[in-house]
Scaffold this active site. Structure first.
Site, PDB file in Angstrom:
ATOM      1  N   PRO A 100       0.832  -1.381   0.102  1.00 21.73           N
ATOM      2  CA  PRO A 100       0.070  -0.070  -0.045  1.00 21.73           C
ATOM      3  C   PRO A 100       0.927   1.254   0.015  1.00 21.73           C
ATOM      4  CG  PRO A 100      -0.518  -1.165   2.158  1.00 21.73           C
ATOM      5  CD  PRO A 100       0.627  -2.034   1.117  1.00 21.73           C
ATOM      6  N   GLU A 101       0.353   2.481  -0.643  1.00 24.91           N
ATOM      7  CA  GLU A 101       1.066   3.398  -0.553  1.00 24.91           C
ATOM      8  C   GLU A 101       0.513   4.547   0.348  1.00 24.91           C
ATOM      9  OE1 GLU A 101       2.576   4.757  -4.396  1.00 24.91           O
ATOM     10  OE2 GLU A 101       2.736   2.827  -5.179  1.00 24.91           O
ATOM     11  N   LYS A 136       4.320   5.503   5.617  1.00 24.67           N
ATOM     12  CA  LYS A 136       3.503   4.264   5.569  1.00 24.67           C
ATOM     13  C   LYS A 136       3.352   3.604   7.077  1.00 24.67           C
ATOM     14  CE  LYS A 136       4.962   3.067   0.811  1.00 24.67           C
ATOM     15  NZ  LYS A 136       5.558   2.177   0.162  1.00 24.67           N
ATOM     16  N   ASN A 166       5.825   2.278  -5.575  1.00 24.44           N
ATOM     17  CA  ASN A 166       6.360   2.151  -6.881  1.00 24.44           C
ATOM     18  C   ASN A 166       5.364   2.760  -7.701  1.00 24.44           C
ATOM     19  OD1 ASN A 166       7.873   1.205  -8.685  1.00 24.44           O
ATOM     20  ND2 ASN A 166       8.000  -0.757  -8.641  1.00 24.44           N
ATOM     21  N   ARG A 176      13.577  -3.183  -6.994  1.00 23.57           N
ATOM     22  CA  ARG A 176      12.226  -3.042  -7.239  1.00 23.57           C
ATOM     23  C   ARG A 176      12.164  -2.949  -8.838  1.00 23.57           C
ATOM     24  NH1 ARG A 176       8.605  -1.573  -2.999  1.00 23.57           N
ATOM     25  NH2 ARG A 176       7.176  -2.060  -4.502  1.00 23.57           N
TER      26      ARG A 176
END
Ligand SMILES: [Zn+2]
Length: 268
Positions: free
Chosen positions: A2-3, A52, A166, A258
């Site tokens: 989750p962002e 986060k 991302n 990533r």
């Protein structure tokens, strides 16, 4: 993962559902049991987020600190007067029950009870969170302007900017024509200022709508998203697909562990 906008939505939801009244806190799975006992029955005064990291603040001072990591989720259910609570299915680390709603937390990377000092330590390691009204972008700019690391990596570094994942990373760099491999120190201050302002606006849309909306209307012709129910993106998870602006192929490669996605024509 989750962002940041997802965490801010959770904090608002928990605030609405639980704040101002005592909550029952337990750990059906057991791993959080002794910590849960510290806050069980206390009044939840509020929920806050930095990046986060989610914090539940309790009246007597303790704070529950949660980081969802890759797999963590909260599941909400209604509390019905006189009826038994639903059985805890699977590995429920923390169960929080108020007068009208309950929520089960499964699979977090972090779920712990901390004090103010420990919370300050956690927050002190984080960069500005674009969704917080106290965010200071000059702090992030100072780090980026002197770094040789690629800007694509710096944006994902939670100590530089907190809350970006991302999707926002890939989409933001596309929207500003910046190659993710360009060193931070080669990004101009005006490019950074424009990107930060845009990031705040994009994440506010995410906070309000509960989804990431990054494609400008003039480039969005209803083209399919990368997966059902997922946002339409310029580049994120569109490797090999045509760029929505110039038609050239979107590329992907691994950057600091990533996948990063970009258009080699639009981004320099
Ligand atoms: Zn392009």
């Amino acid at each position: 993962m989750p962002e940041g906008h997802t965490l801010h939505r959770l904090a608002r939801l928990h605030q609405r559902r639980f704040a101002g009244a005592p909550v029952a806190v337990s750990s059906p799975q057991g791993r959080f049991a002794s910590a849960a006992a510290v806050v069980d029955g206390q009044v939840l005064t509020g929920a806050s987020v930095w990046g986060k990291h989610l914090f539940h603040h309790y009246a007597d001072g303790p704070i529950v600190h949660v980081h969802l990591g890759l797999y963590g989720t909260f599941t909400e259910w209604p509390v019905t007067d006189g009826a038994a609570l639903p059985e805890a299915v699977g590995q429920v680390r923390m169960r929080m029950v108020g007068a009208e709603y309950g929520t089960d937390l499964r699979g977090p990377t972090v779920c712990e009870v901390v004090d103010e000092a420990r919370m300050s330590d956690v927050v002190a390691k984080l960069g500005p969170d674009p969704l917080r009204s106290d965010a200071d972008p000059s702090w992030a700019w100072a780090r980026i302007a002197k770094s040789r690391r690629p800007i694509g990596a710096l944006l994902m570094d939670q100590t530089v900017i907190a809350g970006v994942g991302n999707v926002y990373r890939s989409e933001l760099l596309f929207r500003h024509g910046i190659d993710p491999f360009r060193p931070g120190r080669d990004v101009s201050e005006s490019e950074f200022d424009a990107a930060w302002t845009d990031l705040v606006a994009l994440m506010k849309v995410g906070l309000r709508r509960g989804k990431i909306i990054a494609v400008r209307p003039e480039h969005d012709h209803g083209a399919p998203s990368y997966a059902p129910g997922r946002p339409r993106t310029y580049v994120y998870r569109r490797a090999g697909e045509p760029c929505r602006v110039n038609g050239g192929p979107i590329r992907t490669t691994v950057l600091e562990g990533r996948n990063v996605f970009w258009c080699p024509t639009c981004q320099t």
